[in-house]
Design an enzyme around this catalytic site. Structure first.
Site, PDB file in Angstrom:
ATOM      1  N   ARG A 131     -43.734 -29.824  30.790  1.00  0.00           N
ATOM      2  CA  ARG A 131     -43.483 -29.494  32.195  1.00  0.00           C
ATOM      3  C   ARG A 131     -44.770 -29.030  32.516  1.00  0.00           C
ATOM      4  O   ARG A 131     -45.400 -28.040  32.158  1.00  0.00           O
ATOM      5  CB  ARG A 131     -42.366 -28.602  32.623  1.00  0.00           C
ATOM      6  CG  ARG A 131     -41.686 -28.728  33.848  1.00  0.00           C
ATOM      7  CD  ARG A 131     -40.378 -28.101  33.939  1.00  0.00           C
ATOM      8  NE  ARG A 131     -40.192 -27.441  35.198  1.00  0.00           N
ATOM      9  CZ  ARG A 131     -39.431 -26.520  35.240  1.00  0.00           C
ATOM     10  NH1 ARG A 131     -38.426 -26.280  34.372  1.00  0.00           N
ATOM     11  NH2 ARG A 131     -38.982 -25.940  36.476  1.00  0.00           N
ATOM     12  N   HIS A 169     -29.361 -28.028  23.093  1.00  0.00           N
ATOM     13  CA  HIS A 169     -30.335 -27.363  22.566  1.00  0.00           C
ATOM     14  C   HIS A 169     -30.678 -26.425  23.550  1.00  0.00           C
ATOM     15  O   HIS A 169     -30.534 -26.404  24.573  1.00  0.00           O
ATOM     16  CB  HIS A 169     -31.549 -28.394  22.631  1.00  0.00           C
ATOM     17  CG  HIS A 169     -32.823 -27.762  22.233  1.00  0.00           C
ATOM     18  ND1 HIS A 169     -32.855 -26.780  21.132  1.00  0.00           N
ATOM     19  CD2 HIS A 169     -34.230 -28.094  22.262  1.00  0.00           C
ATOM     20  CE1 HIS A 169     -34.423 -26.569  20.852  1.00  0.00           C
ATOM     21  NE2 HIS A 169     -35.010 -27.209  21.640  1.00  0.00           N
ATOM     22  N   THR A 229     -38.589 -35.382  21.479  1.00  0.00           N
ATOM     23  CA  THR A 229     -38.747 -34.984  22.623  1.00  0.00           C
ATOM     24  C   THR A 229     -37.887 -34.444  23.546  1.00  0.00           C
ATOM     25  O   THR A 229     -36.412 -34.691  23.417  1.00  0.00           O
ATOM     26  CB  THR A 229     -39.079 -36.322  23.392  1.00  0.00           C
ATOM     27  OG1 THR A 229     -40.160 -37.015  22.392  1.00  0.00           O
ATOM     28  CG2 THR A 229     -39.906 -36.358  24.782  1.00  0.00           C
TER      29      THR A 229
END
Ligand SMILES: NC(=O)c1ccc[n+]([C@@H]2O[C@H](COP(=O)([O-])OP(=O)(O)OC[C@H]3O[C@@H](n4cnc5c(N)ncnc54)[C@H](O)[C@@H]3O)[C@@H](O)[C@H]2O)c1
Length: 312
Positions: free
Chosen positions: A83, A176, A120
Protein backbone atom coordinates in the site's frame (compact mmCIF):
# COMPACT_ATOMS: atom_id res chain seq x y z
CA UNK A 1 15.44 -38.89 -10.31
CA UNK A 2 15.02 -35.26 -11.24
CA UNK A 3 14.71 -32.63 -8.56
CA UNK A 4 11.39 -30.94 -7.85
CA UNK A 5 10.83 -27.54 -9.42
CA UNK A 6 9.37 -24.55 -7.60
CA UNK A 7 8.49 -21.25 -9.25
CA UNK A 8 8.38 -18.16 -7.07
CA UNK A 9 6.51 -15.28 -8.70
CA UNK A 10 7.64 -11.92 -7.36
CA UNK A 11 11.39 -11.49 -6.78
CA UNK A 12 10.90 -8.94 -3.99
CA UNK A 13 11.65 -9.44 -0.32
CA UNK A 14 9.36 -12.37 0.43
CA UNK A 15 9.88 -14.06 -2.94
CA UNK A 16 13.67 -13.88 -3.03
CA UNK A 17 14.01 -14.98 0.61
CA UNK A 18 11.66 -17.92 0.02
CA UNK A 19 13.68 -18.89 -3.07
CA UNK A 20 16.88 -18.75 -1.03
CA UNK A 21 15.47 -21.03 1.69
CA UNK A 22 14.18 -23.60 -0.79
CA UNK A 23 17.41 -23.74 -2.80
CA UNK A 24 19.71 -23.74 0.22
CA UNK A 25 17.77 -26.63 1.75
CA UNK A 26 18.37 -28.50 -1.52
CA UNK A 27 14.61 -29.05 -1.65
CA UNK A 28 14.00 -28.07 -5.28
CA UNK A 29 15.29 -26.17 -8.28
CA UNK A 30 13.88 -22.66 -8.14
CA UNK A 31 12.81 -20.23 -10.86
CA UNK A 32 12.23 -16.63 -9.77
CA UNK A 33 9.85 -14.58 -11.93
CA UNK A 34 9.17 -10.86 -11.82
CA UNK A 35 7.73 -8.21 -14.10
CA UNK A 36 10.80 -6.01 -13.62
CA UNK A 37 13.47 -6.84 -16.18
CA UNK A 38 16.79 -7.88 -14.69
CA UNK A 39 15.55 -8.14 -11.10
CA UNK A 40 14.82 -11.89 -11.00
CA UNK A 41 17.85 -12.60 -13.22
CA UNK A 42 20.13 -10.59 -10.91
CA UNK A 43 18.81 -12.17 -7.72
CA UNK A 44 18.84 -15.63 -9.31
CA UNK A 45 22.47 -15.22 -10.37
CA UNK A 46 23.50 -13.91 -6.97
CA UNK A 47 21.76 -16.85 -5.22
CA UNK A 48 23.32 -19.35 -7.66
CA UNK A 49 26.76 -17.95 -6.88
CA UNK A 50 26.17 -18.60 -3.16
CA UNK A 51 25.63 -22.33 -3.84
CA UNK A 52 29.31 -23.41 -3.77
CA UNK A 53 29.78 -21.71 -0.41
CA UNK A 54 26.52 -22.94 1.11
CA UNK A 55 27.04 -26.37 -0.46
CA UNK A 56 23.93 -27.26 -2.40
CA UNK A 57 23.28 -28.34 -5.99
CA UNK A 58 19.83 -26.88 -6.55
CA UNK A 59 19.59 -24.79 -9.69
CA UNK A 60 18.28 -21.30 -9.24
CA UNK A 61 17.53 -18.84 -12.00
CA UNK A 62 15.51 -15.72 -12.73
CA UNK A 63 13.31 -14.82 -15.68
CA UNK A 64 10.53 -12.59 -17.02
CA UNK A 65 9.22 -15.41 -19.21
CA UNK A 66 6.73 -18.00 -17.90
CA UNK A 67 7.97 -20.53 -20.46
CA UNK A 68 10.96 -21.02 -18.14
CA UNK A 69 8.62 -22.02 -15.30
CA UNK A 70 7.00 -24.90 -17.21
CA UNK A 71 6.50 -28.14 -15.30
CA UNK A 72 6.69 -26.63 -11.82
CA UNK A 73 5.50 -28.78 -8.92
CA UNK A 74 4.69 -25.71 -6.83
CA UNK A 75 4.09 -22.07 -7.78
CA UNK A 76 4.41 -19.56 -4.94
CA UNK A 77 2.72 -16.22 -5.64
CA UNK A 78 4.28 -13.24 -3.84
CA UNK A 79 3.87 -10.66 -6.60
CA UNK A 80 1.97 -7.54 -5.69
CA UNK A 81 2.11 -3.98 -4.56
CA UNK A 82 2.42 -2.72 -1.03
CA UNK A 83 0.00 0.00 0.00
CA UNK A 84 1.38 3.39 -1.00
CA UNK A 85 0.54 6.82 0.41
CA UNK A 86 -2.83 7.97 -0.93
CA UNK A 87 -3.85 4.46 -1.93
CA UNK A 88 -6.97 3.09 -0.26
CA UNK A 89 -7.31 -0.54 0.80
CA UNK A 90 -9.80 -1.00 -2.04
CA UNK A 91 -7.30 0.39 -4.60
CA UNK A 92 -4.77 -2.10 -3.32
CA UNK A 93 -7.34 -4.88 -3.44
CA UNK A 94 -8.13 -4.13 -7.10
CA UNK A 95 -4.47 -3.73 -8.15
CA UNK A 96 -3.24 -6.89 -6.45
CA UNK A 97 -6.25 -8.84 -7.73
CA UNK A 98 -5.24 -7.86 -11.28
CA UNK A 99 -1.63 -8.92 -10.66
CA UNK A 100 -2.54 -12.24 -9.00
CA UNK A 101 -5.10 -13.10 -11.71
CA UNK A 102 -2.60 -12.44 -14.49
CA UNK A 103 0.38 -14.28 -12.97
CA UNK A 104 -1.69 -17.30 -11.93
CA UNK A 105 -3.15 -17.68 -15.45
CA UNK A 106 0.31 -17.51 -17.04
CA UNK A 107 1.92 -19.85 -14.50
CA UNK A 108 -0.82 -22.51 -14.51
CA UNK A 109 -0.94 -22.54 -18.33
CA UNK A 110 2.57 -24.04 -18.39
CA UNK A 111 2.38 -25.97 -15.07
CA UNK A 112 -1.12 -27.49 -15.08
CA UNK A 113 -0.23 -30.02 -12.36
CA UNK A 114 1.18 -27.48 -9.91
CA UNK A 115 0.09 -26.68 -6.39
CA UNK A 116 -0.38 -22.93 -5.83
CA UNK A 117 0.67 -21.23 -2.62
CA UNK A 118 -0.63 -17.66 -2.44
CA UNK A 119 1.21 -15.14 -0.24
CA UNK A 120 0.12 -11.78 -1.70
CA UNK A 121 -2.14 -9.65 0.52
CA UNK A 122 -4.97 -9.25 1.28
CA UNK A 123 -4.34 -12.97 1.61
CA UNK A 124 -7.75 -14.59 1.88
CA UNK A 125 -9.21 -12.46 -0.93
CA UNK A 126 -6.18 -13.15 -3.16
CA UNK A 127 -6.73 -16.89 -2.64
CA UNK A 128 -10.19 -16.46 -4.16
CA UNK A 129 -8.73 -14.62 -7.14
CA UNK A 130 -6.09 -17.32 -7.62
CA UNK A 131 -8.65 -20.13 -7.29
CA UNK A 132 -10.94 -18.57 -9.91
CA UNK A 133 -8.07 -17.81 -12.30
CA UNK A 134 -6.37 -21.21 -11.93
CA UNK A 135 -9.31 -23.55 -12.42
CA UNK A 136 -7.52 -26.07 -10.18
CA UNK A 137 -9.22 -28.27 -7.56
CA UNK A 138 -9.30 -26.75 -4.08
CA UNK A 139 -6.70 -29.27 -2.87
CA UNK A 140 -4.12 -27.41 -4.99
CA UNK A 141 -4.79 -23.80 -4.01
CA UNK A 142 -3.48 -22.85 -0.58
CA UNK A 143 -2.81 -19.56 1.18
CA UNK A 144 0.06 -18.84 3.56
CA UNK A 145 -0.90 -16.85 6.65
CA UNK A 146 -1.69 -19.14 9.57
CA UNK A 147 1.83 -20.56 9.77
CA UNK A 148 3.15 -17.00 10.10
CA UNK A 149 0.48 -15.90 12.59
CA UNK A 150 1.09 -18.96 14.73
CA UNK A 151 4.88 -18.50 14.50
CA UNK A 152 4.45 -14.98 15.87
CA UNK A 153 2.16 -16.24 18.65
CA UNK A 154 4.68 -19.00 19.52
CA UNK A 155 7.51 -16.47 19.68
CA UNK A 156 5.63 -14.26 22.14
CA UNK A 157 4.51 -17.26 24.27
CA UNK A 158 8.10 -18.52 24.47
CA UNK A 159 9.42 -15.07 25.46
CA UNK A 160 6.70 -14.63 28.09
CA UNK A 161 7.39 -18.00 29.74
CA UNK A 162 11.15 -18.11 29.17
CA UNK A 163 10.97 -21.43 27.32
CA UNK A 164 12.18 -22.69 23.96
CA UNK A 165 10.11 -21.76 20.91
CA UNK A 166 10.45 -25.41 19.93
CA UNK A 167 8.29 -26.51 22.87
CA UNK A 168 5.50 -24.03 22.15
CA UNK A 169 2.61 -24.83 19.85
CA UNK A 170 -0.01 -22.34 18.81
CA UNK A 171 -3.36 -22.87 17.19
CA UNK A 172 -4.89 -20.11 15.06
CA UNK A 173 -7.94 -19.99 12.83
CA UNK A 174 -9.63 -17.45 10.61
CA UNK A 175 -8.49 -14.67 8.31
CA UNK A 176 -4.96 -13.25 8.25
CA UNK A 177 -3.73 -10.53 10.61
CA UNK A 178 -6.17 -8.54 12.68
CA UNK A 179 -9.08 -10.92 12.02
CA UNK A 180 -7.09 -13.97 13.08
CA UNK A 181 -8.63 -16.15 15.83
CA UNK A 182 -6.01 -17.63 18.19
CA UNK A 183 -7.24 -20.55 20.27
CA UNK A 184 -5.38 -20.37 23.62
CA UNK A 185 -6.91 -23.61 24.96
CA UNK A 186 -5.35 -25.50 22.04
CA UNK A 187 -2.07 -23.57 22.28
CA UNK A 188 0.37 -25.46 24.46
CA UNK A 189 3.81 -25.50 26.02
CA UNK A 190 5.15 -29.06 26.17
CA UNK A 191 1.54 -30.26 25.90
CA UNK A 192 0.21 -28.06 28.74
CA UNK A 193 -2.58 -25.67 27.60
CA UNK A 194 -1.63 -22.01 27.70
CA UNK A 195 -4.76 -21.33 29.73
CA UNK A 196 -3.17 -23.35 32.61
CA UNK A 197 0.09 -21.39 32.39
CA UNK A 198 -0.85 -17.74 32.05
CA UNK A 199 -3.60 -15.46 33.38
CA UNK A 200 -6.25 -14.38 30.86
CA UNK A 201 -4.99 -10.78 30.65
CA UNK A 202 -1.45 -11.86 29.72
CA UNK A 203 -2.79 -14.26 27.09
CA UNK A 204 -4.94 -11.43 25.68
CA UNK A 205 -1.85 -9.17 25.45
CA UNK A 206 0.05 -11.85 23.50
CA UNK A 207 -2.95 -12.42 21.23
CA UNK A 208 -3.20 -8.71 20.45
CA UNK A 209 0.52 -8.44 19.73
CA UNK A 210 0.20 -11.41 17.37
CA UNK A 211 -2.79 -9.92 15.54
CA UNK A 212 -0.78 -6.71 15.05
CA UNK A 213 2.42 -8.61 14.25
CA UNK A 214 2.65 -7.40 10.66
CA UNK A 215 1.97 -3.78 11.57
CA UNK A 216 4.57 -3.88 14.37
CA UNK A 217 7.31 -4.82 11.87
CA UNK A 218 6.12 -2.24 9.29
CA UNK A 219 6.24 0.50 11.94
CA UNK A 220 9.87 -0.38 12.70
CA UNK A 221 11.04 -0.84 9.11
CA UNK A 222 9.16 2.24 7.86
CA UNK A 223 9.60 1.09 4.25
CA UNK A 224 8.44 -2.40 3.37
CA UNK A 225 7.00 -5.16 5.48
CA UNK A 226 8.11 -8.39 7.16
CA UNK A 227 9.76 -11.02 5.03
CA UNK A 228 12.06 -13.33 7.00
CA UNK A 229 9.25 -14.96 9.00
CA UNK A 230 6.84 -14.93 6.02
CA UNK A 231 9.48 -16.64 3.85
CA UNK A 232 10.27 -19.21 6.56
CA UNK A 233 6.53 -19.93 6.87
CA UNK A 234 6.10 -20.36 3.12
CA UNK A 235 9.12 -22.66 3.07
CA UNK A 236 7.52 -24.84 5.76
CA UNK A 237 4.47 -25.37 3.52
CA UNK A 238 6.63 -26.13 0.45
CA UNK A 239 8.66 -28.63 2.50
CA UNK A 240 5.52 -30.34 3.87
CA UNK A 241 4.17 -30.80 0.34
CA UNK A 242 7.31 -31.84 -1.53
CA UNK A 243 8.39 -34.27 1.18
CA UNK A 244 4.83 -35.53 1.68
CA UNK A 245 5.15 -34.95 5.39
CA UNK A 246 1.42 -34.82 6.30
CA UNK A 247 2.17 -31.83 8.52
CA UNK A 248 -0.82 -30.33 10.32
CA UNK A 249 -0.45 -26.63 9.54
CA UNK A 250 -2.88 -23.74 9.54
CA UNK A 251 -3.44 -22.68 5.91
CA UNK A 252 -6.04 -20.68 4.04
CA UNK A 253 -8.14 -23.22 2.13
CA UNK A 254 -11.51 -23.17 0.42
CA UNK A 255 -13.97 -24.57 2.93
CA UNK A 256 -16.74 -26.71 1.55
CA UNK A 257 -18.96 -27.16 4.56
CA UNK A 258 -16.17 -27.67 7.12
CA UNK A 259 -16.41 -25.40 10.17
CA UNK A 260 -19.95 -24.59 8.96
CA UNK A 261 -18.51 -22.50 6.08
CA UNK A 262 -19.18 -22.89 2.37
CA UNK A 263 -17.16 -21.61 -0.59
CA UNK A 264 -14.84 -19.31 1.35
CA UNK A 265 -11.05 -19.30 1.82
CA UNK A 266 -10.25 -19.04 5.52
CA UNK A 267 -7.38 -20.23 7.69
CA UNK A 268 -7.93 -23.64 9.30
CA UNK A 269 -5.62 -26.48 10.29
CA UNK A 270 -5.10 -28.90 7.41
CA UNK A 271 -3.02 -31.97 6.66
CA UNK A 272 -0.46 -30.99 4.00
CA UNK A 273 1.15 -33.63 1.84
CA UNK A 274 2.16 -34.35 -1.75
CA UNK A 275 -1.43 -33.84 -2.94
CA UNK A 276 -1.60 -30.40 -1.30
CA UNK A 277 -4.61 -30.09 1.02
CA UNK A 278 -5.18 -33.72 2.03
CA UNK A 279 -7.67 -33.19 4.84
CA UNK A 280 -9.24 -30.37 6.79
CA UNK A 281 -8.43 -30.99 10.44
CA UNK A 282 -11.79 -30.11 11.96
CA UNK A 283 -12.20 -29.44 15.68
CA UNK A 284 -15.06 -28.50 17.97
CA UNK A 285 -15.29 -24.82 18.86
CA UNK A 286 -16.83 -23.31 21.97
CA UNK A 287 -19.59 -20.73 21.49
CA UNK A 288 -17.12 -17.86 22.00
CA UNK A 289 -14.58 -19.34 19.59
CA UNK A 290 -17.28 -19.92 16.98
CA UNK A 291 -18.43 -16.32 17.32
CA UNK A 292 -14.85 -15.06 16.78
CA UNK A 293 -14.44 -17.40 13.81
CA UNK A 294 -17.69 -16.16 12.28
CA UNK A 295 -16.61 -12.52 12.73
CA UNK A 296 -13.41 -13.40 10.91
CA UNK A 297 -15.17 -15.21 8.04
CA UNK A 298 -17.59 -12.27 7.72
CA UNK A 299 -14.69 -9.90 7.13
CA UNK A 300 -13.21 -12.24 4.49
CA UNK A 301 -16.64 -12.47 2.85
CA UNK A 302 -16.89 -8.67 2.77
CA UNK A 303 -13.63 -8.38 0.79
CA UNK A 304 -14.65 -11.19 -1.57
CA UNK A 305 -17.99 -9.45 -2.24
CA UNK A 306 -16.15 -6.18 -2.93
CA UNK A 307 -13.92 -8.02 -5.39
CA UNK A 308 -16.91 -9.55 -7.13
CA UNK A 309 -18.39 -6.07 -7.61
CA UNK A 310 -15.18 -4.72 -9.18
CA UNK A 311 -14.71 -4.67 -12.95
CA UNK A 312 -12.24 -7.35 -14.09
N1 LIG B 1 0.46 -13.83 3.62
C1 LIG B 1 1.30 -13.30 4.47
O1 LIG B 1 1.35 -13.68 5.63
C2 LIG B 1 2.25 -12.23 3.98
C3 LIG B 1 3.40 -11.91 4.73
C4 LIG B 1 4.27 -10.96 4.21
C5 LIG B 1 4.00 -10.34 3.00
N2 LIG B 1 2.86 -10.65 2.33
C6 LIG B 1 2.52 -10.03 1.04
O2 LIG B 1 3.40 -10.57 0.05
C7 LIG B 1 3.52 -9.64 -1.02
C8 LIG B 1 4.99 -9.43 -1.34
O3 LIG B 1 5.66 -8.77 -0.29
P1 LIG B 1 7.18 -8.29 -0.47
O4 LIG B 1 7.60 -7.71 0.82
O5 LIG B 1 7.97 -9.36 -1.11
O6 LIG B 1 6.96 -7.11 -1.54
P2 LIG B 1 8.03 -6.56 -2.58
O7 LIG B 1 7.51 -5.23 -3.02
O8 LIG B 1 9.40 -6.64 -2.01
O9 LIG B 1 7.94 -7.59 -3.82
C9 LIG B 1 6.84 -7.70 -4.67
C10 LIG B 1 7.39 -8.03 -6.06
O10 LIG B 1 6.28 -8.29 -6.94
C11 LIG B 1 6.67 -7.86 -8.23
N3 LIG B 1 5.53 -7.72 -9.13
C12 LIG B 1 4.58 -6.75 -9.17
N4 LIG B 1 3.72 -6.99 -10.18
C13 LIG B 1 4.11 -8.14 -10.77
C14 LIG B 1 3.61 -8.92 -11.86
N5 LIG B 1 2.52 -8.54 -12.54
N6 LIG B 1 4.27 -10.03 -12.20
C15 LIG B 1 5.38 -10.43 -11.53
N7 LIG B 1 5.90 -9.74 -10.49
C16 LIG B 1 5.27 -8.61 -10.11
C17 LIG B 1 7.37 -6.53 -7.94
O11 LIG B 1 8.16 -6.11 -9.06
C18 LIG B 1 8.18 -6.88 -6.71
O12 LIG B 1 9.49 -7.32 -7.04
C19 LIG B 1 2.76 -8.38 -0.57
O13 LIG B 1 1.44 -8.41 -1.09
C20 LIG B 1 2.72 -8.54 0.94
O14 LIG B 1 1.66 -7.81 1.54
C21 LIG B 1 1.99 -11.58 2.79
Amino acid sequence: MSRNKVTVVGAGNVGATTAQRIAEAGLADVVLVDIVEGLPQGKGLDLAEAAPVVGHDARISGTNDYADTAGSDIVVVTSGLARQPGMSRDDLLAKNAGIVRSVVKQAVAVSPDCILIVVTNPLDAMCHVAYDAAGLPRERVLGMAGVLDSARFRTFIAWELGVSVEDTHAFVLGGHGDTMVPLPRYSTVAGVPLTDLLPADRIQALVERTANGGAEVVALLKTGSAYYAPAASTFEMVDAILRDRKRVLPCAVRLEGEFGTEGLFVGVPVVLGRAGLERVFEIELTAAEREAFERSTASVRELVDKLAAMPV
